[in-house]
Write an enzyme that holds these catalytic residues in place. Structure first.
Site, PDB file in Angstrom:
ATOM      1  N   HIS A 271      -3.748  -3.065   6.310  1.00  0.00           N
ATOM      2  CA  HIS A 271      -2.971  -2.834   5.091  1.00  0.00           C
ATOM      3  C   HIS A 271      -3.437  -1.608   4.320  1.00  0.00           C
ATOM      4  CE1 HIS A 271      -0.348  -3.649   1.804  1.00  0.00           C
ATOM      5  NE2 HIS A 271      -1.351  -3.683   0.949  1.00  0.00           N
ATOM      6  N   CYS A 272      -4.578  -1.031   4.683  1.00  0.00           N
ATOM      7  CA  CYS A 272      -5.125   0.052   3.857  1.00  0.00           C
ATOM      8  C   CYS A 272      -4.911   1.440   4.450  1.00  0.00           C
ATOM      9  CB  CYS A 272      -6.625  -0.181   3.626  1.00  0.00           C
ATOM     10  SG  CYS A 272      -6.975  -1.556   2.514  1.00  0.00           S
ATOM     11  N   ILE A 273      -5.512   1.703   5.594  1.00  0.00           N
ATOM     12  CA  ILE A 273      -5.574   3.081   6.094  1.00  0.00           C
ATOM     13  C   ILE A 273      -4.194   3.661   6.406  1.00  0.00           C
ATOM     14  CG2 ILE A 273      -6.636   4.622   7.774  1.00  0.00           C
ATOM     15  CD1 ILE A 273      -8.895   2.670   8.046  1.00  0.00           C
TER      16      ILE A 273
END
Length: 435
Positions: A271-273
């Site tokens: 979900h972040c990078i």
């Protein structure tokens, strides 16, 4: 009444009740950390299944054992009733921040959570946002909602931003030992925030503004995205020259300064990078700034799943087979090893592209027994058992996610064709297609 002083006292002597809004990959371990530290914790989530699991002390994440939940029975409970936000002293918002179809920030989950708790706020509470977002969100989106409810921030309600640093499946870094960046909208807010987190983490890192804290989180993940993009590009350069890029990276990593190893792969996931660079580029455009390096890294990383498909098609063609008439087994559909999280996993566009080209695709993943519901994909696949017979029944096996519990000698021995996107079969004596 001095709400700040009273709240700090309640936090320090563990009388404060901690509310965690959103019991996903960030919220659940955070709630458990507070409960394990002796706080009463009330979790909020719109998913009744999660609430039932917590009541039964059953974890819904494979990297969090049931024992952690059973050990805090009586300390930690969950509800779908957001009116109970009135019962807590601290509200920590751990909602996802995805992208819209146009690759722009989507704060609907954060604003929905705020709408759920706003009618139940009362003086003397601290509200902390942990969701990754663009610099300015806390001040420009969250603060006005609180002020419109009639509260004075810094006197009645204490508003904090502290970005999550959760790394699911990483057993090296427990949440309590990861330094916690923290900012408050006012100096009083920061003082409360430092106590809120200082009771459960070893080190709180105060910064001067919520914008700094928000940008810190983006920089951390953009740093990774850019360097992974560099590793993916260097892999292609090295391959053209007949050089093993992993050996190069490992040799470079022996330098004790000035180099951090990043490894190539089939694309970014989680979900972040894959998401955070778009939050930065979107916000930067509002200030008339181009983020060329960040966007180029995004292009490189986004192209990797299609490269895997092309390499698979090439391997099949060299074996005298057509992709459209082949059976292909994908190993691993989680976005990284040893977790069950499939968000933004590169396996999904790989499977989609292979099927669009006529391939018959199945997958095996011990952490993902069946494909979850996803907005973009409508897969109905279920994981197949990985046996010698299974491997031999497919024309090609593609390693996408290198879970530790795969039997790699079995795969190496029985796969007819093997495409390796993770350099897991570097020691094999058989021909391996690297992708």
């Amino acid at each position: 009444m001095n709400h700040r002083k009273l709240l700090i006292e309640k936090l320090r002597d563990r009388r404060a009740i901690i509310g965690v809004v959103g019991l996903g990959y960030v919220g659940l371990p955070l709630a458990l950390t507070y409960a394990e530290a002796g706080f009463k914790v009330l979790g909020f989530d719109v998913d009744p299944a999660k609430v039932r699991s917590i009541a039964a002390a059953k974890s819904y994440f494979n990297h969090i054992p049931d024992e952690r939940l059973s050990a805090v029975e009586g300390q930690f409970s969950a509800t779908t009733d957001f009116s109970r936000a009135a019962e807590v002293d601290a509200l920590i918002i751990c909602m996802p921040t995805p992208l819209t179809a146009n690759r722009e920030p989507d704060l609907q989950f954060v604003t929905s959570a705020m709408e759920g708790v706003l009618p139940n706020l009362h003086s003397g509470q601290v509200l902390s946002l942990e969701s990754t977002t663009w610099p300015g969100t806390t001040r420009e989106v969250v603060a006005p909602l609180i002020e419109q409810s009639g509260f004075t921030i810094g006197e009645d309600i204490f508003l904090v931003y502290s970005p999550e640093r959760e790394d699911p499946g990483n057993e090296t870094f427990d949440m309590s030992i990861i330094p916690k960046v923290c900012a408050g909208l006012t100096s009083s807010c920061l003082e409360v925030g430092r106590v809120l987190y200082g009771e459960v983490v070893d080190s709180v890192v105060p910064v001067s503004s919520t914008e700094v804290a928000e940008m810190t989180k983006l920089l951390e993940n953009v740093h990774r995205a850019v360097n992974i993009g560099l590793a993916n590009e260097m892999k292609q350069v090295a391959e053209a020259m007949g050089i093993d890029i992993v050996e190069v990276i490992e040799a470079a990593a022996t330098k004790p300064f000035g180099f951090t190893p990043y490894y190539p792969g089939p694309g970014l996931g989680g979900h972040c990078i894959p998401i955070d660079p778009f939050y930065l580029t979107w916000r930067a455009r509002q200030f008339g700034v181009d983020t060329r390096l960040v966007e180029l890294a995004g292009e490189i990383n986004s192209a990797m799943p299609e490269r895997v498909v092309q390499k698979t098609e090439q391997a099949l063609r060299e074996a005298g087979l057509s992709l459209s008439a082949s059976r292909i087994l994908i190993l691993g559909v989680a976005y990284k090893r040893n977790v069950s999280d499939t968000r933004e996993s590169p396996a999904m566009p790989i499977i989609e592209s292979l099927e669009l080209r006529g391939g018959e695709v199945a997958y095996s993943d011990p952490h993902v027994p069946k494909m979850p519901k996803m907005a973009r994909y409508n897969f109905t696949h279920e994981s197949v058992e990985l046996t010698a017979e299974t491997l031999q029944s497919f024309d090609c096996v593609v390693l996408v996610t290198d879970h530790d519990d795969f039997e790699y000698p079995l795969i190496d021995q029985h796969a007819r064709l093997l495409v390796d996107t993770r350099s897991r079969f570097r020691g094999s004596h058989r021909p391996i297609t690297k992708a």
